[in-house]
Motif scaffolding. Sequence first.
Motif, PDB file in Angstrom:
ATOM      1  N   ALA A   1       0.817  -1.211   0.000  1.00 51.73           N
ATOM      2  CA  ALA A   1       0.000   0.000   0.000  1.00 51.73           C
ATOM      3  C   ALA A   1       0.852   1.262   0.000  1.00 51.73           C
ATOM      4  O   ALA A   1       0.517   2.252  -0.661  1.00 51.73           O
ATOM      5  N   HIS A   2       1.961   1.234   0.723  1.00 50.38           N
ATOM      6  CA  HIS A   2       2.809   2.426   0.840  1.00 50.38           C
ATOM      7  C   HIS A   2       4.006   2.397  -0.115  1.00 50.38           C
ATOM      8  O   HIS A   2       4.745   3.389  -0.207  1.00 50.38           O
ATOM      9  N   GLY A   3       4.178   1.268  -0.789  1.00 49.80           N
ATOM     10  CA  GLY A   3       5.282   1.178  -1.749  1.00 49.80           C
ATOM     11  C   GLY A   3       6.643   1.259  -1.100  1.00 49.80           C
ATOM     12  O   GLY A   3       7.598   1.772  -1.707  1.00 49.80           O
ATOM     13  N   ALA A   4       6.759   0.743   0.136  1.00 45.19           N
ATOM     14  CA  ALA A   4       8.035   0.869   0.834  1.00 45.19           C
ATOM     15  C   ALA A   4       8.217  -0.224   1.883  1.00 45.19           C
ATOM     16  O   ALA A   4       7.276  -0.614   2.573  1.00 45.19           O
ATOM     17  N   VAL A   5       9.443  -0.701   1.969  1.00 45.68           N
ATOM     18  CA  VAL A   5       9.895  -1.540   3.072  1.00 45.68           C
ATOM     19  C   VAL A   5      10.639  -0.603   4.018  1.00 45.68           C
ATOM     20  O   VAL A   5      11.675  -0.049   3.658  1.00 45.68           O
ATOM     21  N   VAL A   6      10.098  -0.396   5.194  1.00 42.81           N
ATOM     22  CA  VAL A   6      10.686   0.549   6.155  1.00 42.81           C
ATOM     23  C   VAL A   6      11.402  -0.227   7.251  1.00 42.81           C
ATOM     24  O   VAL A   6      10.838  -1.144   7.854  1.00 42.81           O
ATOM     25  N   ALA A   7      12.649   0.117   7.523  1.00 39.68           N
ATOM     26  CA  ALA A   7      13.424  -0.553   8.561  1.00 39.68           C
ATOM     27  C   ALA A   7      14.591   0.337   8.961  1.00 39.68           C
ATOM     28  O   ALA A   7      14.836   1.385   8.347  1.00 39.68           O
ATOM     29  N   ASN A   8      15.305  -0.092   9.984  1.00 40.04           N
ATOM     30  CA  ASN A   8      16.520   0.621  10.391  1.00 40.04           C
ATOM     31  C   ASN A   8      17.719  -0.310  10.380  1.00 40.04           C
ATOM     32  O   ASN A   8      18.621  -0.208  11.198  1.00 40.04           O
ATOM     33  N   ALA A   9      17.713  -1.230   9.410  1.00 38.81           N
ATOM     34  CA  ALA A   9      18.740  -2.271   9.329  1.00 38.81           C
ATOM     35  C   ALA A   9      19.914  -1.895   8.447  1.00 38.81           C
ATOM     36  O   ALA A   9      20.840  -2.700   8.271  1.00 38.81           O
ATOM     37  N   GLY A  10      19.899  -0.702   7.880  1.00 41.05           N
ATOM     38  CA  GLY A  10      20.999  -0.282   7.020  1.00 41.05           C
ATOM     39  C   GLY A  10      21.196  -1.241   5.861  1.00 41.05           C
ATOM     40  O   GLY A  10      20.236  -1.677   5.221  1.00 41.05           O
ATOM     41  N   GLU A  11      22.465  -1.592   5.602  1.00 40.34           N
ATOM     42  CA  GLU A  11      22.792  -2.527   4.525  1.00 40.34           C
ATOM     43  C   GLU A  11      23.016  -3.938   5.059  1.00 40.34           C
ATOM     44  O   GLU A  11      23.580  -4.789   4.362  1.00 40.34           O
ATOM     45  N   GLY A  12      22.565  -4.171   6.290  1.00 37.85           N
ATOM     46  CA  GLY A  12      22.746  -5.489   6.884  1.00 37.85           C
ATOM     47  C   GLY A  12      22.070  -6.583   6.081  1.00 37.85           C
ATOM     48  O   GLY A  12      21.084  -6.344   5.387  1.00 37.85           O
TER      49      GLY A  12
ATOM     50  N   ALA B   1      10.245   0.560  -2.632  1.00 36.81           N
ATOM     51  CA  ALA B   1      11.548   1.077  -2.227  1.00 36.81           C
ATOM     52  C   ALA B   1      11.910   0.578  -0.838  1.00 36.81           C
ATOM     53  O   ALA B   1      11.042   0.239  -0.032  1.00 36.81           O
ATOM     54  N   TYR B   2      13.191   0.534  -0.572  1.00 34.15           N
ATOM     55  CA  TYR B   2      13.651   0.275   0.795  1.00 34.15           C
ATOM     56  C   TYR B   2      13.993   1.613   1.428  1.00 34.15           C
ATOM     57  O   TYR B   2      14.843   2.348   0.939  1.00 34.15           O
ATOM     58  N   LYS B   3      13.320   1.933   2.528  1.00 30.97           N
ATOM     59  CA  LYS B   3      13.569   3.174   3.241  1.00 30.97           C
ATOM     60  C   LYS B   3      14.255   2.863   4.561  1.00 30.97           C
ATOM     61  O   LYS B   3      13.646   2.342   5.500  1.00 30.97           O
ATOM     62  N   ASP B   4      15.542   3.149   4.604  1.00 28.75           N
ATOM     63  CA  ASP B   4      16.310   2.955   5.827  1.00 28.75           C
ATOM     64  C   ASP B   4      16.194   4.221   6.666  1.00 28.75           C
ATOM     65  O   ASP B   4      16.566   5.307   6.226  1.00 28.75           O
ATOM     66  N   VAL B   5      15.640   4.084   7.853  1.00 29.47           N
ATOM     67  CA  VAL B   5      15.369   5.240   8.700  1.00 29.47           C
ATOM     68  C   VAL B   5      16.039   5.030  10.058  1.00 29.47           C
ATOM     69  O   VAL B   5      16.405   3.901  10.424  1.00 29.47           O
ATOM     70  N   PRO B   6      16.196   6.084  10.852  1.00 34.94           N
ATOM     71  CA  PRO B   6      16.723   5.912  12.210  1.00 34.94           C
ATOM     72  C   PRO B   6      15.801   5.023  13.043  1.00 34.94           C
ATOM     73  O   PRO B   6      14.595   4.953  12.801  1.00 34.94           O
ATOM     74  N   ALA B   7      16.370   4.369  14.042  1.00 29.99           N
ATOM     75  CA  ALA B   7      15.597   3.450  14.876  1.00 29.99           C
ATOM     76  C   ALA B   7      14.398   4.141  15.516  1.00 29.99           C
ATOM     77  O   ALA B   7      13.303   3.558  15.588  1.00 29.99           O
ATOM     78  N   ALA B   8      14.575   5.382  15.976  1.00 32.69           N
ATOM     79  CA  ALA B   8      13.471   6.092  16.631  1.00 32.69           C
ATOM     80  C   ALA B   8      12.313   6.335  15.672  1.00 32.69           C
ATOM     81  O   ALA B   8      11.142   6.238  16.047  1.00 32.69           O
ATOM     82  N   VAL B   9      12.650   6.646  14.421  1.00 33.21           N
ATOM     83  CA  VAL B   9      11.612   6.866  13.412  1.00 33.21           C
ATOM     84  C   VAL B   9      10.889   5.556  13.100  1.00 33.21           C
ATOM     85  O   VAL B   9       9.655   5.512  12.998  1.00 33.21           O
ATOM     86  N   HIS B  10      11.653   4.479  12.956  1.00 32.83           N
ATOM     87  CA  HIS B  10      11.049   3.182  12.675  1.00 32.83           C
ATOM     88  C   HIS B  10      10.121   2.767  13.816  1.00 32.83           C
ATOM     89  O   HIS B  10       9.023   2.233  13.585  1.00 32.83           O
ATOM     90  N   GLN B  11      10.540   3.020  15.043  1.00 32.50           N
ATOM     91  CA  GLN B  11       9.692   2.668  16.170  1.00 32.50           C
ATOM     92  C   GLN B  11       8.378   3.447  16.125  1.00 32.50           C
ATOM     93  O   GLN B  11       7.310   2.899  16.398  1.00 32.50           O
ATOM     94  N   GLU B  12       8.445   4.708  15.758  1.00 37.42           N
ATOM     95  CA  GLU B  12       7.217   5.503  15.636  1.00 37.42           C
ATOM     96  C   GLU B  12       6.291   4.913  14.574  1.00 37.42           C
ATOM     97  O   GLU B  12       5.073   4.877  14.751  1.00 37.42           O
ATOM     98  N   VAL B  13       6.873   4.458  13.472  1.00 37.74           N
ATOM     99  CA  VAL B  13       6.085   3.846  12.403  1.00 37.74           C
ATOM    100  C   VAL B  13       5.393   2.581  12.911  1.00 37.74           C
ATOM    101  O   VAL B  13       4.191   2.370  12.666  1.00 37.74           O
TER     102      VAL B  13
END
Length: 289
Positions: free
Chosen positions: A154-165, A219-231
């Motif tokens: 629905a949002h066209g995005a995989v959201v995580a804070n995993a970087g390139e792991g 898309a893959y959206k790599d975000v800070p951990a705090a932002v991901h937690q809010e999501v």
Amino acid sequence: MSIVVTGATGELGRLVIDELLATVPAGEIVAVARNKEKAAAFAARGVELRIADYDHPETLAETFRAGDRVLLISGSEVGKRVAQHTALVEAAKAAGVAQLAYTGILGGPDADFVLADEHKATEQAILTSGLPHTFLRNGWYTENYTTNLAPVLAHGAVVANAGEGRIASASRADYAAAAAAAVTGEGHLGQVYELSGDTAWSLAEYAALLSEETGKEIAYKDVPAAVHQEVLVGAGLPEGFAAILTDVDEAIKRGLLAGTSGDLARLIGRPTTPLATTVRAAVAAAPSA
């Protein structure tokens, strides 16, 4: 002697029972569950039911028998699992079981993220008990990502804070096959298996695969951990569990779920299920794909 599977009505437990029924007479299999109604389908297939509540140790007294081979599938109630697992270990020791196999987490003592803490404590309880044991340290399930694709699509995005792991995941069915092999085969006592998929992948690669399978731009959206937690909290997850998931992503970033020991493929006697296979099936089943 019976093969006893705890948490039998859970997602992994059901698959383990299916695996066992393919090679073991139903009368030699025991499914342990809290709810008799949920486990009724096992009884219909000839599997013995033993009803127990892990929060009430007194109900565990008749759960195990001397000589049983027991698969302790880790519980799902994060924060309660050490007490629950310890009660099961004590009951298994009192009964004199021949094997206690436990589904822990990849890395064991070296896993330095919060989700691993209860697994490490359980392994220590098993070691302290002196029971003949097998440690099945499961890596990440691919289904952790593919089970609920709706918001991603629905949002066209995989959201995580995993970087390139990278993540060496395998399908839940792969881990179930490994567990069944460990409690039916010989030579597994005292063994520690670091179980993971044959190939590690990044979330950017996962997003690209979703794009390919759906025909949509994901898309893959790599975000800070705090932002991901809010999501995650905004999506309805409890704050504490959201914090655990973002902590796992930090562990992924550090490479702690990328190991490819080959133990899983060797234990099940075949290659692990490729990421693309699980993604393809999930996309086909997704209503909005």
